[in-house]
Design an enzyme around this catalytic site. Structure first.
Site, PDB file in Angstrom:
ATOM      1  NE  ARG A 195      -3.793  -2.250   2.276  1.00 47.59           N
ATOM      2  CZ  ARG A 195      -4.713  -2.533   3.205  1.00 47.59           C
ATOM      3  NH1 ARG A 195      -4.905  -1.721   4.218  1.00 47.59           N
ATOM      4  NH2 ARG A 195      -5.438  -3.630   3.100  1.00 47.59           N
ATOM      5  NE  ARG A 202      -0.514   5.326   9.006  1.00 47.79           N
ATOM      6  CZ  ARG A 202      -1.829   5.130   9.034  1.00 47.79           C
ATOM      7  NH1 ARG A 202      -2.451   4.669   7.967  1.00 47.79           N
ATOM      8  NH2 ARG A 202      -2.519   5.403  10.127  1.00 47.79           N
ATOM      9  CD  GLU A 215      -8.136  -0.994  11.087  1.00 44.48           C
ATOM     10  OE1 GLU A 215      -8.062  -1.789  10.148  1.00 44.48           O
ATOM     11  OE2 GLU A 215      -8.361   0.224  10.953  1.00 44.48           O
ATOM     12  CB  SER A 230     -10.931  -3.802   8.947  1.00 44.07           C
ATOM     13  OG  SER A 230     -12.030  -3.021   8.518  1.00 44.07           O
ATOM     14  NE  ARG A 264      -1.467  -0.915  11.794  1.00 39.31           N
ATOM     15  CZ  ARG A 264      -2.235   0.165  11.666  1.00 39.31           C
ATOM     16  NH1 ARG A 264      -3.400   0.219  12.285  1.00 39.31           N
ATOM     17  NH2 ARG A 264      -1.852   1.181  10.929  1.00 39.31           N
TER      18      ARG A 264
END
Length: 427
Positions: free
Chosen positions: A259, A274, A348, A351, A390
């Site tokens: 990403r 990130r 987070e 999801s 993460r």
């Protein structure tokens, strides 16, 4: 993608539903207008084509003195037909682009809000740890234990990349193996998939046309790098007509993910939270096109992810995501956030989304009902299994000891060769 016939027949309901996601009502009107214009051109083109065929078929039996006129008339209609077809192609492209930009309807009982401020905490599980020493953050722990080589790898691969070493590299793989084993016990098919995709699956998944700036594109090969195994799995059965007996299909997809994080300038620039490339195990389900059925699987996906966080012995909270914070494909979304001591907040880790038939319509994924024989679009759902590095951040910060070592919970120990503690000072 939405059903245009449903939109035409339920326009006001659609406007109200999509307004909760910030979608302007006039765009619904524009879509219907484009649909009507396209259908008008389809009808006129079909009429011209039929007339041209009729004239062509009549030439053989027509009197000799009429053939020239018929041929000339057929040619004129043929030219008109070409113009009509060009206009139809343009109208079709306009309509396709507009309907591909329509978000999914949110569930009627999900929270309504403009952004993440409208998210609702459903429950908290576990208590954030109270340390009797000054805890270290992820960067300090990694430096102390020689677990990363961030400066050197940045010189080679650029910012927001990482290299894990020693116990932390093993821990990353151990987490994925633990989750994959868990998912297989829950009936999932474990599947490793490529991180390279053609463009069409990105429209099918819903990345395009919404998030092009977040995706890595390789123009020389005309392919994209995938941000999640969901992208590949969603198109794995594209254009197939399944039997109801084939459903549900449960996949545990494992892949490297990429990403650009274009919209995250200045956020979490240091450390492992990130990054541009990461490893992810993804839960993906294709089930019958029945809302109660997909709601059931949605809760199942959520419960599995809670099991994962409980096995990792991490305090967490479950959020019901509001309409303004969920993505375009989502009908209902839950997020799981684990406690991060260094930031004194939850971040987070998972999801969990019910997409209903929005993706299946884009990929033309259907099945035939046993009882009625009717063909219906399937429902799709997805949820993180585990995403690293993460999850490693929350893990090492929560389980650290005063000497910088990190405890390994019982459920993870078999995947770490029986180790109970890792770190430079571990016995």
């Amino acid at each position: 993608m939405l059903d245009i016939k449903f939109i035409v027949e339920n326009t006001e309901w659609v406007k109200n539903a999509l307004a909760k996601k910030g979608f302007a009502a006039e765009k619904v009107d524009d879509l219907i207008k484009a649909y009507q214009e396209m259908n008008k051109l389809k009808t006129s083109s079909q009429n011209l084509a039929e007339e041209k065929n009729r004239l062509s078929n009549s030439i053989k039996t027509a009197p000799a003195d009429e053939k020239a006129n018929i041929i000339a008339k057929s040619k004129t209609i043929g030219e008109e037909l070409k113009k009509e077809q060009a206009m139809l192609d343009e109208a079709q492209a306009k309509f396709d682009d507009m309907i591909l930009r329509m978000p999914n309807y949110p569930a009627e009982d999900c929270p309504v809000g403009p952004d993440d401020s409208g998210n609702v905490v459903i429950r908290k599980v576990g208590e954030p740890r109270k340390f009797d020493f000054k805890p270290r953050d992820q960067i300090e722990l990694c430096e102390l234990n020689d677990w990363t080589d961030m400066e050197r790898i940045a010189k080679v691969s650029g910012a927001r990349t990482y290299a894990l070493k020693n116990d932390l590299a093993q821990l990353e793989l151990a987490m994925h193996m633990m989750v994959l084993d868990k998912l297989r016990k829950h009936g999932f098919t474990v599947i490793s998939v490529p991180s390279i995709s053609k463009e069409k699956p990105l429209y099918g998944q819903g990345y395009l046309p919404f998030s092009r700036d977040e995706i890595y594109y390789m123009p020389a090969d005309d392919v994209y790098l995938s941000g999640t195994a969901e992208l590949i799995l969603n198109s794995l059965h594209a254009d197939e007509l399944l039997s109801e007996n084939d459903l549900p299909i449960l996949y545990a997809g494992f892949s490297p993910c990429f990403r650009r994080e274009a919209g995250a300038a200045g956020k979490d620039t240091k450390g492992l939270i990130r990054v541009h490339q990461f490893m992810k195990t993804e839960q993906f389900i294709i089930c019958k096109g029945d809302l109660e059925e997909s709601k059931k699987w949605h809760q199942k996906l959520l419960s599995i992810s809670e099991e994962v966080l409980q096995d990792l012995e991490l305090p967490y909270q479950v959020l019901d995501i509001c309409t303004g914070d969920m993505g375009a494909p989502k009908y209902r979304q839950y997020d799981l956030e684990a406690w991060l001591p260094s930031q004194n907040c939850y971040r987070e880790t998972h999801s969990c989304s019910n997409i209903t038939d929005w993706q299946a319509r884009r990929t033309n994924l259907r099945y035939r009902e046993n009882a009625s024989g009717k063909v219906k679009y399937a429902h799709t759902l997805n949820n993180t299994g585990i995403a690293t590095p993460r999850a490693l951040v929350m893990f090492i910060e929560n389980h650290q000891n005063a000497d910088g070592t990190v405890n390994i919970p019982a459920k993870l120990q078999p995947y770490m060769g029986g180790k109970k503690v890792i770190g430079k000072n571990a016995a």
